[in-house]
Motif scaffolding. Structure first.
Motif, PDB file in Angstrom:
ATOM      1  N   VAL A  37      -4.382   7.141  -0.513  1.00 61.43           N
ATOM      2  CA  VAL A  37      -5.707   6.558  -0.281  1.00 61.43           C
ATOM      3  C   VAL A  37      -5.846   6.080   1.159  1.00 61.43           C
ATOM      4  O   VAL A  37      -6.948   5.905   1.672  1.00 61.43           O
ATOM      5  CB  VAL A  37      -5.954   5.395  -1.273  1.00 61.43           C
ATOM      6  N   HIS A  38      -4.714   5.843   1.842  1.00 62.46           N
ATOM      7  CA  HIS A  38      -4.695   5.491   3.266  1.00 62.46           C
ATOM      8  C   HIS A  38      -5.298   4.115   3.560  1.00 62.46           C
ATOM      9  O   HIS A  38      -5.996   3.921   4.559  1.00 62.46           O
ATOM     10  CB  HIS A  38      -5.417   6.554   4.109  1.00 62.46           C
TER      11      HIS A  38
ATOM     12  N   ILE B  75     -11.676   1.653  -4.004  1.00 63.56           N
ATOM     13  CA  ILE B  75     -11.760   2.840  -3.162  1.00 63.56           C
ATOM     14  C   ILE B  75     -11.172   4.046  -3.891  1.00 63.56           C
ATOM     15  O   ILE B  75     -10.027   4.014  -4.343  1.00 63.56           O
ATOM     16  CB  ILE B  75     -11.013   2.624  -1.831  1.00 63.56           C
ATOM     17  N   GLY B  76     -11.975   5.101  -4.016  1.00 66.63           N
ATOM     18  CA  GLY B  76     -11.469   6.351  -4.558  1.00 66.63           C
ATOM     19  C   GLY B  76     -12.241   6.869  -5.755  1.00 66.63           C
ATOM     20  O   GLY B  76     -13.005   6.152  -6.409  1.00 66.63           O
TER      21      GLY B  76
ATOM     22  N   THR C 276       0.794  -1.225   0.000  1.00 63.47           N
ATOM     23  CA  THR C 276       0.000   0.000   0.000  1.00 63.47           C
ATOM     24  C   THR C 276       0.826   1.275   0.000  1.00 63.47           C
ATOM     25  O   THR C 276       0.261   2.360   0.167  1.00 63.47           O
ATOM     26  CB  THR C 276      -0.921   0.021   1.240  1.00 63.47           C
TER      27      THR C 276
ATOM     28  N   GLY D 184      -7.115   0.563  -4.007  1.00 59.15           N
ATOM     29  CA  GLY D 184      -7.266   2.015  -3.957  1.00 59.15           C
ATOM     30  C   GLY D 184      -6.802   2.666  -5.240  1.00 59.15           C
ATOM     31  O   GLY D 184      -6.086   2.073  -6.054  1.00 59.15           O
ATOM     32  N   ASP D 185      -7.200   3.902  -5.432  1.00 57.08           N
ATOM     33  CA  ASP D 185      -6.842   4.655  -6.630  1.00 57.08           C
ATOM     34  C   ASP D 185      -5.337   4.669  -6.890  1.00 57.08           C
ATOM     35  O   ASP D 185      -4.521   4.658  -5.954  1.00 57.08           O
ATOM     36  CB  ASP D 185      -7.292   6.115  -6.484  1.00 57.08           C
TER      37      ASP D 185
ATOM     38  N   GLY E  58      -2.828   0.064  -3.333  1.00 60.53           N
ATOM     39  CA  GLY E  58      -3.276   1.382  -3.759  1.00 60.53           C
ATOM     40  C   GLY E  58      -2.233   2.427  -3.448  1.00 60.53           C
ATOM     41  O   GLY E  58      -1.243   2.163  -2.758  1.00 60.53           O
ATOM     42  N   SER E  59      -2.445   3.632  -3.939  1.00 64.37           N
ATOM     43  CA  SER E  59      -1.515   4.720  -3.661  1.00 64.37           C
ATOM     44  C   SER E  59      -1.563   5.105  -2.191  1.00 64.37           C
ATOM     45  O   SER E  59      -2.600   4.975  -1.528  1.00 64.37           O
ATOM     46  CB  SER E  59      -1.852   5.933  -4.529  1.00 64.37           C
TER      47      SER E  59
ATOM     48  N   ASP F  17     -14.116   6.543  -0.169  1.00 68.50           N
ATOM     49  CA  ASP F  17     -12.864   6.657   0.580  1.00 68.50           C
ATOM     50  C   ASP F  17     -12.791   5.521   1.589  1.00 68.50           C
ATOM     51  O   ASP F  17     -13.683   4.668   1.660  1.00 68.50           O
ATOM     52  CB  ASP F  17     -12.763   8.012   1.268  1.00 68.50           C
TER      53      ASP F  17
END
Length: 437
Positions: A428-429, A377-378, A317, A345-346, A424-425, A402
């Motif tokens: 995005v957490h 997500i995103g 992540t 995530g995005d 994910g990026s 989110d």
């Protein structure tokens, strides 16, 4: 001024750019950014124990006896680092690439540390500030240095190489990332190739993955480049099967030596081969290098496996781009993990290619029939869903704005006994979901 700065550095205990984390006797550089001005904290840094504060000449702070005023504090930091690096004849390895930089850097350090005292980039401090800070940690005890270099715009690798003055170079790979800054995949190759350009001019050596057609083509375009080649296929290595009982990457080398790692993902095989190649070049035995690779345990949310009370998590992540996402999903698809779940995530900074690349990820997830649930997500995935409503209608798919919305969904329908890939990026957490998985 350069002599004054360097003399002050030699009398200091090190360099800091954060007034909140001042070591006694340190040299504080008051850097400026879009949303901050370090000059505002120079006096606080001195009060906290800094020996010197390097400030901007136009800040009005140049009257203090422990303040050194310069035209540009960032340029002063970079010039200081270049001068300091020039003092030492130790080999410096410059490392860049789209994916795998930090993991490869950590593996190189593990392998080289079996024989040498290594100074290396801490964490992922690999930009125009982090590279100088790494170089300024080189001491008389250092026997080899590994400097990670990141970039998201053309010219940045060239600038970092001009500061670090590497004797050796390694590009892990080139892929679609930071397309907003690089413009295209061709722009990525040109930008990463700036490391090859530098080493071709200096007549020094690069370590190149002979299995990677893009890197080989980039090297062939620079016929005077000195190369040392490695690769899984090129060296006749074999990737061992991934099972629930053996979830980590394992490899059998051509000579019969087996390498067992704590890394998740066959895409890390080239990173392992790179570390073994560099180790061999610098005289580390295959046995010692293999043991060092096996002893490295990732803890930076890259290729990391973590068991919770309810599930097995595959954590990747820290960042995401189309090439790293493809590699993670491909490895997960081939694995024999039970009850697979995807939480994706995005991927950020893809510019005009963003919707297309997120649609491709969505299509890949649709093909992974052994995944029971998929959470996207995103906003970028939401745009992809709107662009391809047929694919998005897969009954296993859930789209979340989110991580807060994803948390609500997972709390209502918790996962138990699953193997969950989180990719994910960083922005995005996704790690915020770990406590409920």
């Amino acid at each position: 001024m350069e002599n004054i700065l360097y003399d002050a550095f030699l009398s200091s205990s090190g360099v800091s750019t954060d007034s909140r984390r001042i070591e006694p006797g340190a040299m504080f550089f008051a850097l400026r950014g879009d949303n901050f001005d370090g000059n505002r904290f120079a006096r606080a840094a001195l009060d906290a124990g800094a020996a010197w504060a390097v400030v901007s000449r136009d800040s009005g702070l140049s009257d203090g006896e422990r303040m050194i005023a310069v035209d540009d504090t960032l340029e002063a930091l970079q010039a200081l680092a270049r001068r300091h690096r020039s003092r030492f004849r130790v080999p410096v390895i410059g490392l860049t690439g789209t994916n795998g930089k930090t993991t490869t850097k950590e593996l190189l350090c593990a392998v080289l540390s079996t024989r040498f005292r290594v100074t290396a980039t801490a964490g992922n401090l690999n930009n125009h500030i982090g590279v100088p800070l790494t170089l300024l940690r080189i001491t008389d005890d250092t026997e080899i240095a590994v400097v990670e270099m990141g970039a998201n715009h053309p010219g940045e690798i060239a600038a970092l190489a001009a500061i670090a003055l590497p004797d050796y170079g390694l590009i892990t790979n080139v892929g679609k990332a930071h397309l907003e800054g690089f413009g295209s995949f061709g722009g990525v190759k040109r930008a990463k190739g700036e490391l090859y350009d530098y080493l071709q001019r200096t007549g020094d050596t690069v370590f190149i993955n002979a299995d990677d057609p893009d890197l080989c083509a980039m090297a062939s375009q620079r016929p005077d480049l000195k190369t040392v080649r490695y690769g899984v296929r090129a060296e006749g290595a074999r990737i061992l099967p991934i099972t629930a009982g053996e979830p980590y990457l394992g490899m059998e080398l051509a000579g019969g030596l087996t390498v067992r790692t704590h890394l998740v993902g066959s895409y890390n095989a080239s990173n392992v081969m790179a570390s073994l190649c560099v180790g061999k070049y610098f005289g580390v035995s295959p046995e010692a290098a293999s043991a060092a690779v096996g002893g490295y345990v990732p803890s930076n949310l890259r290729s990391q496996l973590e068991r919770t009370g309810r599930n097995l998590l595959v954590l990747d992540t820290y960042n995401a781009n189309p090439s790293s996402m493809k590699a993670s999903l491909g490895n997960f698809a081939l694995s024999q993990f039970p009850h697979k779940v995807l939480i994706l995530g995005d991927m950020l900074e893809l510019g005009q290619d963003s919707v297309q690349e997120h649609c491709r990820v969505m299509e890949t997830a649709a093909e992974m029939k052994d995944c029971g649930r998929v959470l996207f997500i995103g906003e970028e995935f939401a745009k992809a869903a709107a662009a391809e409503p047929g694919t998005a209608a897969d009954g296993r798919f859930t789209f979340c704005r989110d991580v807060d919305e994803a948390r609500e969904i997972l709390e209502k329908a918790p996962l138990n006994g699953c193997t969950v890939l989180l990719k994910g990026s960083n922005a995005v957490h996704l790690p915020l979901l770990k406590d409920i998985l």
